[in-house]
Motif scaffolding. Structure first.
Motif, PDB file in Angstrom:
ATOM      1  N   GLU A 161     -52.709 -10.233  20.230  1.00 42.59           N
ATOM      2  CA  GLU A 161     -53.861  -9.987  21.098  1.00 42.59           C
ATOM      3  C   GLU A 161     -54.081 -11.156  22.071  1.00 42.59           C
ATOM      4  N   THR A 163     -53.083 -12.939  26.161  1.00 42.03           N
ATOM      5  CA  THR A 163     -52.648 -12.747  27.539  1.00 42.03           C
ATOM      6  C   THR A 163     -51.351 -13.527  27.740  1.00 42.03           C
ATOM      7  N   LYS A 206     -61.251  -9.541  31.634  1.00 38.12           N
ATOM      8  CA  LYS A 206     -62.443  -9.342  30.806  1.00 38.12           C
ATOM      9  C   LYS A 206     -62.779  -7.861  30.660  1.00 38.12           C
ATOM     10  N   ARG A 209     -60.547  -6.423  28.094  1.00 40.41           N
ATOM     11  CA  ARG A 209     -60.937  -6.849  26.756  1.00 40.41           C
ATOM     12  C   ARG A 209     -62.173  -6.106  26.279  1.00 40.41           C
ATOM     13  N   LYS A 213     -58.911  -3.450  24.986  1.00 41.54           N
ATOM     14  CA  LYS A 213     -57.497  -3.718  25.277  1.00 41.54           C
ATOM     15  C   LYS A 213     -57.051  -4.948  24.487  1.00 41.54           C
ATOM     16  N   LYS A 214     -55.919  -4.839  23.819  1.00 42.00           N
ATOM     17  CA  LYS A 214     -55.479  -5.887  22.908  1.00 42.00           C
ATOM     18  C   LYS A 214     -54.681  -7.000  23.585  1.00 42.00           C
ATOM     19  N   HIS A 215     -54.159  -6.761  24.759  1.00 39.06           N
ATOM     20  CA  HIS A 215     -53.306  -7.750  25.394  1.00 39.06           C
ATOM     21  C   HIS A 215     -53.283  -7.523  26.903  1.00 39.06           C
ATOM     22  N   SER A 216     -52.755  -8.495  27.623  1.00 34.63           N
ATOM     23  CA  SER A 216     -52.550  -8.362  29.070  1.00 34.63           C
ATOM     24  C   SER A 216     -51.267  -9.064  29.451  1.00 34.63           C
ATOM     25  N   LEU A 240     -59.839 -17.061  27.337  1.00 31.68           N
ATOM     26  CA  LEU A 240     -58.798 -16.204  26.767  1.00 31.68           C
ATOM     27  C   LEU A 240     -57.575 -17.034  26.375  1.00 31.68           C
TER      28      LEU A 240
END
Length: 319
Positions: A161, A163, A206, A209, A213-216, A240
């Protein structure tokens, strides 16, 4: 024309070997000998060359890198260096030259042509930053390497989780980042050709999130700056947790894709045809899947243009 030379210069790119193969076999088909020049313009000045045969280029179409090797040369940029190169070509009875490389290599080809020695440029660079052609040799292979990396990073990004920022090559062009980011479903793509609002990036992260959403995934072109500096800025601003992967030179290696092999074969063969027709100072390219050729001076004067419509699409699809 009885004998021509071929060299690769600048950074290597997957598909260069396929282009060399095409030059050699197309020329031999027309009863023209081909001399392979090793280590680019440096080898040209030193006379580091050998006669290539059909067998010399067997089993290389699938290999990355360049069998002729590559090097950069400051001496060749001088009039004295260029004259040394011309003297070597006269000594080895070379009447025309095919130069496979990027814009720096083309500048050398332009100088030799201006001094009365015909050269044809074949665009070979993963950066896809040459005007006058939709694609350069090596771009598609590098693109697929980056996409594979995005897919792998996404797996661990989801597990933790976080970025993740992927810094990709491209020099001052954003094609590699843009195409890979769109194909890999990146949430944000940062390229030199489009100034990105940092506050907007943070807001998008943000917003993702907040909706669970678990990741980017952020794809950053090296021409914009350091991925580590960008990651530190994100963490300081948003809190983050951010990780960085710099893909580096693995993007330049690997077996060329079918796309790059076919492109290299078509461009290499057309370069030989142009020399046979008596042309020099030209670059071969591809536009709308059709072979084209332009004056090298004209190509170097123009700025490569990125498809900003793809950039806008990537933002629309990553909401």
């Amino acid at each position: 024309m009885k004998r021509i030379g071929v060299l690769t210069s600048g950074g290597d790119a997957p598909g260069m070997n396929a282009a060399i193969r095409a030059v050699v076999r197309k020329a031999i088909f027309h009863d023209i000998e081909v001399v392979g020049i090793k280590y680019g313009y440096e080898g040209l000045m030193e006379g580091n060359m050998e006669l290539l045969t059909i067998g010399s280029v067997g089993d290389i179409i699938h290999r990355g890198g360049t069998m002729l090797f590559s090097a950069r040369s400051e001496e060749f940029k001088t009039d004295e260096g260029q004259q040394k190169a011309i003297e070597q070509m006269k000594k080895h009875q070379i009447e025309g030259l095919v130069v496979i490389g990027g814009d720096g290599s083309f500048r050398g080809a332009q100088k030799l042509t201006e001094k009365g020695f015909p050269c044809i440029g074949v665009p070979g660079t993963i950066d896809n930053d040459i005007a006058g052609t939709d694609f350069t040799i090596g771009f598609d292979t590098a693109l697929n390497t980056v996409i594979e990396a995005i897919d792998r990073v996404r797996d661990t990004a989801t597990s933790h989780e976080r970025t993740y920022i992927l810094e990709v090559m491209g020099r001052d062009a954003g094609d590699l980042a843009l195409w890979a980011g769109l194909a890999g479903g990146a949430e944000t793509i940062i390229i030199p050709e489009k100034e990105e609002d940092f506050d907007d990036i943070i807001e998008r992260l943000k917003r993702g999130r907040d909706r669970g959403k678990k990741h980017s995934i952020i794809v950053l072109a090296e021409g914009v700056g350091s991925g580590f500096d960008f990651a530190e800025r994100i963490t300081e601003t948003s809190g983050l947790e951010t990780r960085v992967t710099v893909l580096g030179y693995i993007q330049r290696g690997g077996s060329p894709t079918a796309q790059d092999r076919v492109l290299a074969s078509r461009l290499g063969a057309r370069a030989v045809e142009l020399l046979i027709e008596g042309h020099g100072g030209r670059m071969v390219g591809i536009e709308n899947n059709q072979l084209v050729d332009y004056d090298i001076h004209e190509v170097l004067e123009k700025q490569h243009e990125i498809d900003l419509g793809m950039y806008d699409l990537s933002k629309e699809l990553s909401i």
